[in-house]
Design a protein around this motif. Structure first.
Motif, PDB file in Angstrom:
ATOM      1  N   PRO A  52       0.831  -1.203   0.000  1.00 34.40           N
ATOM      2  CA  PRO A  52       0.000   0.000   0.000  1.00 34.40           C
ATOM      3  C   PRO A  52       0.867   1.254   0.000  1.00 34.40           C
ATOM      4  CG  PRO A  52      -0.217  -1.212   2.076  1.00 34.40           C
ATOM      5  CD  PRO A  52       0.679  -2.006   1.177  1.00 34.40           C
ATOM      6  N   ASP A  53       0.450   2.241  -0.731  1.00 33.69           N
ATOM      7  CA  ASP A  53       1.179   3.502  -0.820  1.00 33.69           C
ATOM      8  C   ASP A  53       0.802   4.350   0.394  1.00 33.69           C
ATOM      9  OD1 ASP A  53       2.306   5.932  -1.404  1.00 33.69           O
ATOM     10  OD2 ASP A  53       1.403   6.117  -3.386  1.00 33.69           O
ATOM     11  N   HIS A  98      -7.725   7.255  -0.616  1.00 33.41           N
ATOM     12  CA  HIS A  98      -8.779   6.790  -1.512  1.00 33.41           C
ATOM     13  C   HIS A  98     -10.106   7.430  -1.136  1.00 33.41           C
ATOM     14  CE1 HIS A  98      -6.508   3.303  -3.285  1.00 33.41           C
ATOM     15  NE2 HIS A  98      -5.729   3.647  -2.269  1.00 33.41           N
ATOM     16  N   LYS A 119      -7.467   4.535   3.475  1.00 32.00           N
ATOM     17  CA  LYS A 119      -6.068   4.396   3.068  1.00 32.00           C
ATOM     18  C   LYS A 119      -5.860   3.420   1.913  1.00 32.00           C
ATOM     19  CE  LYS A 119      -4.335   5.547   7.615  1.00 32.00           C
ATOM     20  NZ  LYS A 119      -3.564   5.129   8.762  1.00 32.00           N
ATOM     21  N   SER A 120      -6.883   2.581   1.602  1.00 31.68           N
ATOM     22  CA  SER A 120      -6.715   1.609   0.522  1.00 31.68           C
ATOM     23  C   SER A 120      -8.075   1.258  -0.074  1.00 31.68           C
ATOM     24  CB  SER A 120      -6.044   0.332   1.038  1.00 31.68           C
ATOM     25  OG  SER A 120      -6.927  -0.372   1.888  1.00 31.68           O
ATOM     26  N   GLU A 151      -9.814  -1.268   2.127  1.00 30.58           N
ATOM     27  CA  GLU A 151     -10.523  -0.683   3.271  1.00 30.58           C
ATOM     28  C   GLU A 151     -11.906  -0.196   2.845  1.00 30.58           C
ATOM     29  OE1 GLU A 151     -10.069   3.257   6.091  1.00 30.58           O
ATOM     30  OE2 GLU A 151      -8.225   2.256   5.446  1.00 30.58           O
ATOM     31  N   ILE A 203      -7.888   8.070  -6.322  1.00 29.88           N
ATOM     32  CA  ILE A 203      -6.747   7.952  -5.431  1.00 29.88           C
ATOM     33  C   ILE A 203      -5.998   9.270  -5.473  1.00 29.88           C
ATOM     34  CG2 ILE A 203      -4.639   6.692  -4.908  1.00 29.88           C
ATOM     35  CD1 ILE A 203      -5.877   4.337  -6.519  1.00 29.88           C
TER      36      ILE A 203
END
Length: 115
Positions: free
Chosen positions: A32-33, A38, A81-82, A85, A109
């Protein structure tokens, strides 16, 4: 040869072996960045008599906003965050009593480092 006989002859042939199978992927899932944020919108379709209760339950969720509720439809914005999620939260919304369907409409994103 009539069609029925041709189909029967084809159906009785042995299935060739699958010699060219793709090897299993050895790539690990992407990390994950930490700079990614997101944002997604979703439409939640409810039983009309349950709409207000569903909207209240969604509004109580963390990082989730209800923007409109009308005619059995609830418009929602989710942040996280993703994508996973957001997907987990959308699944939780789909499990609320009175929800008929919960569909993600859009996802963006945002690179927080660039802001």
């Amino acid at each position: 040869m009539p069609n029925a006989a041709r189909v029967a002859a084809h159906a009785s042939r042995p299935v060739p072996s699958m010699r060219f199978r793709c090897p299993p992927s050895r790539r690990s899932p992407p990390m994950p960045d930490p700079n990614a944020h997101h944002v997604s919108s979703a439409v939640v379709i409810t039983r009309p008599e349950c709409m207000n209760a569903v909207a209240a339950e969604i509004a109580a969720m963390e990082a989730t906003e209800v923007h409109a509720a009308e005619s059995g439809r609830v418009i929602v914005v989710l942040e996280g965050k993703s994508a996973g999620e957001l997907g987990n939260r959308l699944n939780a919304i789909a499990g609320i009593n009175g929800v008929i369907a919960a569909n993600m409409v859009f996802e963006q994103i945002i690179d927080t480092e660039a802001i």
